[in-house]
Scaffold this motif. Structure first.
Motif, mmCIF file in Angstrom:
data_model
loop_
_atom_site.group_PDB
_atom_site.id
_atom_site.type_symbol
_atom_site.label_atom_id
_atom_site.label_comp_id
_atom_site.label_asym_id
_atom_site.label_seq_id
_atom_site.Cartn_x
_atom_site.Cartn_y
_atom_site.Cartn_z
ATOM 1 N N LYS A 103 0.822 -1.222 -0.122
ATOM 2 C CA LYS A 103 0.002 -0.078 -0.065
ATOM 3 C C LYS A 103 0.930 1.312 -0.086
ATOM 4 C CE LYS A 103 -3.562 -2.490 2.619
ATOM 5 N NZ LYS A 103 -4.215 -2.617 4.242
ATOM 6 N N TRP A 104 0.580 2.160 -0.841
ATOM 7 C CA TRP A 104 1.401 3.304 -0.823
ATOM 8 C C TRP A 104 0.558 4.723 -0.953
ATOM 9 C CZ3 TRP A 104 6.955 3.725 -2.260
ATOM 10 C CH2 TRP A 104 7.117 4.939 -2.771
ATOM 11 N N SER A 105 1.032 5.294 0.098
ATOM 12 C CA SER A 105 0.458 6.835 0.034
ATOM 13 C C SER A 105 1.632 7.797 0.246
ATOM 14 C CB SER A 105 -0.334 6.734 1.274
ATOM 15 O OG SER A 105 -1.010 8.212 1.577
ATOM 16 N N ALA A 106 1.648 8.683 -1.119
ATOM 17 C CA ALA A 106 2.694 9.780 -1.037
ATOM 18 C C ALA A 106 2.239 10.426 -2.084
ATOM 19 C CB ALA A 106 4.047 9.017 -1.317
ATOM 20 N N PRO A 107 2.630 11.970 -1.996
ATOM 21 C CA PRO A 107 2.397 12.860 -2.899
ATOM 22 C C PRO A 107 3.365 12.536 -4.206
ATOM 23 C CG PRO A 107 3.898 13.672 -1.278
ATOM 24 C CD PRO A 107 3.438 12.444 -0.785
ATOM 25 N N ARG A 108 2.926 13.024 -5.418
ATOM 26 C CA ARG A 108 3.463 12.759 -6.582
ATOM 27 C C ARG A 108 4.401 13.981 -6.816
ATOM 28 N NH1 ARG A 108 2.983 9.449 -11.294
ATOM 29 N NH2 ARG A 108 5.053 9.862 -12.548
ATOM 30 N N VAL A 109 5.747 13.862 -6.065
ATOM 31 C CA VAL A 109 6.421 15.146 -6.152
ATOM 32 C C VAL A 109 7.907 14.730 -6.506
ATOM 33 C CG1 VAL A 109 5.287 16.563 -4.590
ATOM 34 C CG2 VAL A 109 6.734 15.017 -3.575
ATOM 35 N N PHE A 110 8.845 15.384 -6.832
ATOM 36 C CA PHE A 110 10.149 15.191 -6.882
ATOM 37 C C PHE A 110 10.923 15.238 -5.536
ATOM 38 C CE2 PHE A 110 9.155 15.664 -11.181
ATOM 39 C CZ PHE A 110 10.134 14.808 -11.850
ATOM 40 N N MET A 111 11.727 14.520 -5.253
ATOM 41 C CA MET A 111 12.118 14.319 -3.746
ATOM 42 C C MET A 111 14.064 14.325 -3.902
ATOM 43 S SD MET A 111 11.146 12.168 -0.439
ATOM 44 C CE MET A 111 9.809 12.947 -0.360
ATOM 45 N N PRO A 112 14.523 14.752 -3.086
ATOM 46 C CA PRO A 112 16.114 14.642 -3.353
ATOM 47 C C PRO A 112 16.440 12.968 -3.215
ATOM 48 C CG PRO A 112 15.750 16.232 -1.674
ATOM 49 C CD PRO A 112 14.428 15.575 -2.031
#
Length: 214
Positions: A103-112
């Motif tokens: 299960k995955w809950s994370a914003p669709r963003v660029f991260m280091p």
């Protein structure tokens, strides 16, 4: 804080290579076996079985290599960022199977880059805590530059592997490392490079792994 145990760079590279080879050797071997069956068998059902084996094993090998490229490799130039959506895709390909659901809950963003590498490596660590399968729930919250990771692994016979906490801290209890221990040790290296603190705790029915800005 710098760990007291120091691993030679050549040994680190060799052990990580061994780890990646360990992950891909089984599906690659299955592909070879399937090709041999196609070459030697005339039975239609056996040929169909071999083709199915080759297809499944090819997908598995590809997924594991794509995962390794980000989790263990450079995956771009120094200082680059990685799309969390891409991280989710490779994580699902590597982790989710008949035994484990992700299960995955994370914003669709660029991260280091190092923070994404840490997240993926902690998912592998989480998988090691549920040897008979189960579920892994990964949540990413906070700012992309200072995120918080919360990973909950649930499954029967869940446990914190012996020496895991020490390996994450960069201090293997035995004073040595092998290809099995290198992955959590590497996760610890990445956590310190990403300036994040990792904690592991047993919970009812599973293990929770968290990472927060140090």
């Amino acid at each position: 804080m710098t760990a007291g145990f120091q691993l030679d760079a050549l040994d680190l590279a060799a052990l990580l290579c061994s780890r990646v080879c360990h992950d891909v050797i089984n599906p690659v071997g299955a592909i070879v076996n399937g090709l041999e069956v196609l070459e030697d068998e005339d039975d239609a059902s056996m040929k169909a079985f071999a083709l199915d084996l080759i297809k499944k094993s090819s997908r598995t090998a590809s997924a594991r290599l794509q995962f390794a490229r980000i989790a263990f490799g450079a995956a771009g130039s120094a200082g680059s960022s990685i799309d969390l959506g891409d991280a989710e895709n490779v994580a699902r390909g590597f982790i989710q199977d008949d035994k484990v659901t992700l299960k995955w809950s994370a914003p669709r963003v660029f991260m280091p880059k190092n923070k994404v590498k840490l997240l993926l490596n902690l998912l592998v660590v989480a998988g090691s805590t549920i040897p008979r399968g189960g579920s892994i729930d990964a949540r990413v919250t906070g700012d992309a530059e200072a995120p918080t990771f919360d990973i909950l692994a649930l499954g029967s016979h869940s446990r914190i592997p012996a020496g895991l906490t020490s390996l994450l801290a960069g201090e293997p209890e035995s004073g040595t490392l092998d290809s099995h221990a290198i992955q959590p040790y590497y996760a610890g290296l990445i956590s310190r490079a990403a300036s994040m603190a990792v904690r592991v705790q047993a919970v009812d029915g599973g293990v929770r792994i968290g990472a927060t800005p140090a």
